[in-house]
Design a protein around this motif. Structure first.
Motif, PDB file in Angstrom:
ATOM      1  N   SER A  94       6.758   2.273   1.158  1.00 34.26           N
ATOM      2  CA  SER A  94       5.357   1.925   1.417  1.00 34.26           C
ATOM      3  C   SER A  94       5.094   2.025   2.914  1.00 34.26           C
ATOM      4  O   SER A  94       5.968   1.779   3.722  1.00 34.26           O
ATOM      5  N   ASN A  95       3.850   2.358   3.259  1.00 30.10           N
ATOM      6  CA  ASN A  95       3.534   2.502   4.692  1.00 30.10           C
ATOM      7  C   ASN A  95       2.761   1.294   5.205  1.00 30.10           C
ATOM      8  O   ASN A  95       2.431   1.234   6.379  1.00 30.10           O
ATOM      9  N   GLU A 100      -2.263   1.928  -4.898  1.00 31.98           N
ATOM     10  CA  GLU A 100      -2.027   3.373  -4.716  1.00 31.98           C
ATOM     11  C   GLU A 100      -3.292   3.965  -4.112  1.00 31.98           C
ATOM     12  O   GLU A 100      -4.293   4.156  -4.814  1.00 31.98           O
ATOM     13  N   THR A 101      -3.245   4.214  -2.821  1.00 32.27           N
ATOM     14  CA  THR A 101      -4.475   4.583  -2.089  1.00 32.27           C
ATOM     15  C   THR A 101      -5.028   5.938  -2.532  1.00 32.27           C
ATOM     16  O   THR A 101      -6.235   6.134  -2.559  1.00 32.27           O
ATOM     17  N   ALA A 102      -4.158   6.875  -2.920  1.00 29.47           N
ATOM     18  CA  ALA A 102      -4.638   8.224  -3.284  1.00 29.47           C
ATOM     19  C   ALA A 102      -5.590   8.143  -4.480  1.00 29.47           C
ATOM     20  O   ALA A 102      -6.739   8.584  -4.407  1.00 29.47           O
ATOM     21  N   TYR A 155       0.852  -1.190   0.000  1.00 25.39           N
ATOM     22  CA  TYR A 155       0.000   0.000   0.000  1.00 25.39           C
ATOM     23  C   TYR A 155       0.886   1.238   0.000  1.00 25.39           C
ATOM     24  O   TYR A 155       1.804   1.350   0.824  1.00 25.39           O
ATOM     25  N   ASP A 187       0.755   5.733  -1.051  1.00 30.53           N
ATOM     26  CA  ASP A 187      -0.131   6.830  -1.483  1.00 30.53           C
ATOM     27  C   ASP A 187      -0.140   6.909  -3.003  1.00 30.53           C
ATOM     28  O   ASP A 187      -1.173   6.756  -3.647  1.00 30.53           O
ATOM     29  N   GLU A 188       1.054   7.069  -3.598  1.00 29.71           N
ATOM     30  CA  GLU A 188       1.156   7.204  -5.059  1.00 29.71           C
ATOM     31  C   GLU A 188       2.514   6.659  -5.481  1.00 29.71           C
ATOM     32  O   GLU A 188       3.530   6.967  -4.863  1.00 29.71           O
TER      33      GLU A 188
END
Ligand code: TA6
Length: 315
Positions: A28-29, A95-97, A16, A18-19
């Motif tokens: 990655s977080n 990419e969560t964003a 996961y 953001d971008e």
């Protein structure tokens, strides 16, 4: 008994971020690691539904301990042919964003003729009339689509039911062997027929040709556009359930799990289709390749509305 056959399992790493910034160091977080591959995912969801299955296929000797421990923890029975090398790791980038899901699937270990013979001998020994065999996923190097063709022929000779989930040439040659059920997504279905994604009538009439040629059920998944289910008895359409998507990986496998579990419970076509859609919705609401829980599936079941095509009424 339900058997899932995964010729090319995978360790699924879902990352996961953001971008994704190409050409740069990305940190990655959040990362999840699951035992995967299509048949394995099917066995996981059958377990969630309260069913039992035995996972067959090949598994890499060099990293099998982690994989087998994962299945043991999930109380999923298995009986693999161990081959030289590592089971591949497939990367899923979320990419969560932008809510973008990118899969990086490796080829997998090299399988030798002796391994294929061992697998065929095992399946020939265990397969019985009315067993349900799920054949799903890509073919590892060293095998070609003939492996699936031969497996379907052998299983049909033994009176077993075959649920087939493959793509490309393997799908084209496999459907000629009349598996009982196929579950292509719309992109895979378009390898078989020149249909438009929004043209339900041409999708249904094409699927009916497969039914006329001896396949009993055709479920075509169309992601957020829903799904079509054509059987010897009926043609059904359903919109996808409203769901907050966390990971699309394994949604199709969840539908295959619902079909195989439904057949094992002698469920009717309407119930099987509803369960398939509920399993897929519940699956995509989960992170990584984690199987949904039974109560999560039941939560979606009541939200599924089916339309019997040609009757213009929801059921
Ligand atoms: O459908 C999800 C999944 O089974 C993942 O577990 C991932 O490993 C991938 O598909 C494997 O698919 P493939 O077609 O490469 O065998």
């Amino acid at each position: 008994m339900i058997y899932t056959v995964t010729l090319n399992p995978a360790i699924d790493m879902t990352v996961y971020i953001d971008e994704l910034k190409k050409g740069q160091v990305n940190r990655s977080n959040h990362c999840l690691i699951d035992a995967g591959g299509k048949g394995i995912n099917v066995s996981k969801v059958i377990k969630s539904l309260g069913g039992k299955s035995i996972a067959l296929g090949f598994l890499g000797n060099d990293n099998k301990d982690w994989f087998l421990k994962y299945l043991k923890n999930m109380q999923i029975d298995y009986d693999f042919i161990f081959v030289d090398g590592l089971t591949r790791t497939n990367i899923k980038i979320v990419e969560t964003a932008q809510k973008v899901y990118t899969d990086l699937n490796q080829n997998g270990f090299e399988v030798k003729k002796k391994d294929i013979n061992l697998l065929f001998d095992k399946i020939d020994r265990i397969a019985k009339t009315d067993d349900i065999f799920v054949l799903s996923g890509s073919l590892p190097p060293g095998t070609d689509e003939d492996v699936y063709v031969e497996l379907i022929r052998m299983l049909k000779r033994k009176g077993a039911k075959v649920i087939y989930d493959a793509d490309g040439k393997a799908l084209e040659s496999g459907v000629l062997e009349k598996p009982d059920v196929i579950k292509p997504n719309i992109h895979e279905f378009k390898c078989l027929f020149d249909v438009e994604e929004n043209d339900l009538n041409s999708i249904v009439s094409s699927a009916k040709k497969l039914i006329e040629n001896g396949i009993k059920k055709v479920l075509i998944s169309m992601g957020s556009k829903g799904a079509v289910f054509v059987t010897e008895n009926m043609e059904l359409f359903a919109k996808a359930a409203e769901v907050k998507v966390k990971s699309t990986t394994g949604a199709g496998d969840s539908m295959v799990a619902a079909i195989s579990y439904g057949l094992s419970q002698n469920m009717d076509d309407v119930s099987i289709f509803k369960l398939a859609l509920a399993c897929a919705a519940a699956k995509v609401s989960k992170e990584g390749v984690k199987p949904p829980e039974k109560n999560e599936i039941e939560g979606f079941l009541e939200k599924i509305k089916l339309e019997r095509l040609g009757e213009l009424k929801w059921i």
